[in-house]
Design an enzyme around this catalytic site. Sequence first.
Site, PDB file in Angstrom:
ATOM      1  N   GLU A   1     -10.578  11.379 -24.115  1.00  0.00           N
ATOM      2  CA  GLU A   1     -11.435  11.635 -25.274  1.00  0.00           C
ATOM      3  C   GLU A   1     -11.951  13.071 -25.280  1.00  0.00           C
ATOM      4  O   GLU A   1     -12.028  13.708 -26.340  1.00  0.00           O
ATOM      5  CB  GLU A   1     -12.620  10.656 -25.279  1.00  0.00           C
ATOM      6  CG  GLU A   1     -12.225   9.201 -25.419  1.00  0.00           C
ATOM      7  CD  GLU A   1     -12.020   8.491 -24.095  1.00  0.00           C
ATOM      8  OE1 GLU A   1     -12.293   7.284 -24.015  1.00  0.00           O
ATOM      9  OE2 GLU A   1     -11.586   9.155 -23.113  1.00  0.00           O
TER      10      GLU A   1
ATOM     11  N   GLY B   1      12.713  -4.729   4.517  1.00  0.00           N
ATOM     12  CA  GLY B   1      13.806  -5.638   4.779  1.00  0.00           C
ATOM     13  C   GLY B   1      13.516  -7.036   4.277  1.00  0.00           C
ATOM     14  O   GLY B   1      12.467  -7.315   3.685  1.00  0.00           O
TER      15      GLY B   1
ATOM     16  N   THR C   1      22.245  -7.241   1.361  1.00  0.00           N
ATOM     17  CA  THR C   1      21.519  -5.969   1.359  1.00  0.00           C
ATOM     18  C   THR C   1      21.990  -4.989   2.421  1.00  0.00           C
ATOM     19  O   THR C   1      21.667  -3.811   2.360  1.00  0.00           O
ATOM     20  CB  THR C   1      20.019  -6.225   1.572  1.00  0.00           C
ATOM     21  OG1 THR C   1      19.825  -6.820   2.868  1.00  0.00           O
ATOM     22  CG2 THR C   1      19.469  -7.136   0.501  1.00  0.00           C
ATOM     23  N   ALA C   2      22.698  -5.462   3.415  1.00  0.00           N
ATOM     24  CA  ALA C   2      23.149  -4.596   4.514  1.00  0.00           C
ATOM     25  C   ALA C   2      24.248  -5.310   5.275  1.00  0.00           C
ATOM     26  O   ALA C   2      24.397  -6.532   5.196  1.00  0.00           O
ATOM     27  CB  ALA C   2      21.989  -4.274   5.458  1.00  0.00           C
TER      28      ALA C   2
ATOM     29  N   ARG D   1       8.510   5.071  -7.302  1.00  0.00           N
ATOM     30  CA  ARG D   1       7.630   5.473  -6.200  1.00  0.00           C
ATOM     31  C   ARG D   1       6.497   6.361  -6.718  1.00  0.00           C
ATOM     32  O   ARG D   1       5.336   6.216  -6.321  1.00  0.00           O
ATOM     33  CB  ARG D   1       8.422   6.248  -5.145  1.00  0.00           C
ATOM     34  CG  ARG D   1       9.301   5.433  -4.227  1.00  0.00           C
ATOM     35  CD  ARG D   1       9.889   6.327  -3.136  1.00  0.00           C
ATOM     36  NE  ARG D   1      10.728   5.612  -2.183  1.00  0.00           N
ATOM     37  CZ  ARG D   1      11.246   6.156  -1.093  1.00  0.00           C
ATOM     38  NH1 ARG D   1      11.018   7.447  -0.829  1.00  0.00           N
ATOM     39  NH2 ARG D   1      12.002   5.443  -0.276  1.00  0.00           N
TER      40      ARG D   1
ATOM     41  N   SER E   1       2.460  -4.937  13.400  1.00  0.00           N
ATOM     42  CA  SER E   1       1.462  -5.761  14.076  1.00  0.00           C
ATOM     43  C   SER E   1       1.206  -5.328  15.511  1.00  0.00           C
ATOM     44  O   SER E   1       0.088  -5.418  16.006  1.00  0.00           O
ATOM     45  CB  SER E   1       1.882  -7.232  14.032  1.00  0.00           C
ATOM     46  OG  SER E   1       3.125  -7.417  14.677  1.00  0.00           O
TER      47      SER E   1
ATOM     48  N   THR F   1      11.997  -1.596   9.357  1.00  0.00           N
ATOM     49  CA  THR F   1      12.655  -0.556   8.575  1.00  0.00           C
ATOM     50  C   THR F   1      12.410   0.814   9.177  1.00  0.00           C
ATOM     51  O   THR F   1      13.304   1.667   9.205  1.00  0.00           O
ATOM     52  CB  THR F   1      12.156  -0.600   7.119  1.00  0.00           C
ATOM     53  OG1 THR F   1      12.486  -1.871   6.543  1.00  0.00           O
ATOM     54  CG2 THR F   1      12.785   0.504   6.282  1.00  0.00           C
TER      55      THR F   1
ATOM     56  N   CYS G   1     -15.626   5.256 -21.491  1.00  0.00           N
ATOM     57  CA  CYS G   1     -16.569   5.010 -20.399  1.00  0.00           C
ATOM     58  C   CYS G   1     -17.997   5.253 -20.859  1.00  0.00           C
ATOM     59  O   CYS G   1     -18.256   6.019 -21.792  1.00  0.00           O
ATOM     60  CB  CYS G   1     -16.232   5.876 -19.193  1.00  0.00           C
ATOM     61  SG  CYS G   1     -16.378   7.657 -19.480  1.00  0.00           S
TER      62      CYS G   1
ATOM     63  N   LEU H   1       9.905  -8.928   5.489  1.00  0.00           N
ATOM     64  CA  LEU H   1       8.655  -8.589   4.827  1.00  0.00           C
ATOM     65  C   LEU H   1       8.718  -8.892   3.332  1.00  0.00           C
ATOM     66  O   LEU H   1       7.765  -9.424   2.760  1.00  0.00           O
ATOM     67  CB  LEU H   1       8.320  -7.113   5.053  1.00  0.00           C
ATOM     68  CG  LEU H   1       7.008  -6.612   4.433  1.00  0.00           C
ATOM     69  CD1 LEU H   1       5.838  -7.467   4.880  1.00  0.00           C
ATOM     70  CD2 LEU H   1       6.770  -5.152   4.781  1.00  0.00           C
TER      71      LEU H   1
END
Length: 365
Positions: A57, A298, A166-167, A189, A229, A201, A80, A301
């Site tokens: 604005e 992968g 995938t692989a 991204r 982890s 990965t 706002c 996950l």
Amino acid sequence: MSSFTATDHAHMAEALRLAERGLFTTDPNPRVGCVLAHGDAVVGRGFHERAGAPHAEAHALREAGDRARGATAYVTLEPCAHHGRTPPCADALLAAGVARVVAAVGDPFHAVDGRGFERLRAAGIAVTLGLLEGPAREINRGFLMRVEHGRPWVRVKLAMSLDGRTALADGRSQWITGEAARADNMHWRARSSAIMTGIGTVLADDPHLTVRLPGDEAFAAPLRVVLDSRLRVPAAARVLDGAAPTLVACAPECVAGSHGVDAARVLSVPHHATGLGLAVLLAELAQRGVNEVHVEAGSTLAGAFAHAGLVDEVLLYVNPSFLGDDARPLLALPPLRALADRARWSIHDLRQVGADLRLLLRPAS
């Protein structure tokens, strides 16, 4: 909706196009566009460029000058009504003498949440809401998810062969898709607040997880998030190279020693038998202003996010090739008891990107 004219639709459509110009740069703020017009004649345009900079604005009012008096303001999000890093846009519209405000969607942020509309209406300005609400929510789906539900919008990016692999069996996957698809993924991204992967990965591929766009396209470097982890990420891993901020999520018992990883980069997340607590992690990221999470990981996950019901959309690139039965699957999911138990997805968008197909999928429910 009958109160909106063809002119109203045209001006709001332009405001949405303006908002898209901030697609890569506004985090953690929403993307907002504004058009000021007298009938068909546009007198001011603006969009929010980045957090801390003037809002849409303010840019439109500056361009319009005295011509803003008596104009209609078309804004993609409620103006706002609070002092943040910039003054309230509702007050600026009042001071400029705008006669009418048409907004696509309200702002659920606690400091706004209807207060902008109330201030305008109290001053006698006509306010109407809901014009092109769907597209307006789409452009800010991450911001709205964070504010309304306390977690970011989660997008899982996957690439597979025609037989859903995938692989190769030994994990080699570069490259299933073509160059055009990989370049396309860079824009996904760039619009994200965070790019997430798992330690598997990182150990297998040592990815950068950064945005690489051609030319001088502006973007804010997304946060890199590694789920690890046991804190096994090597100190020399590319995700720790300083090219973008990085957060390593690990189990609470790993935080104290930090295993050579800067303690400021380590986030403690509850650990369950099936892995880190994804819902808790997403809530923590939301507290840090993360609107959209782009998961590139992968099958383990990616499957964990899907099984937990935490995937809002899947960005799936399909290459016209076959990898064979022993190649790795798309997702690691528990077995189904019946076909009726399968998760159902709808195709939100489908297009060809180079030699590959790109599907944008969302839960059918």
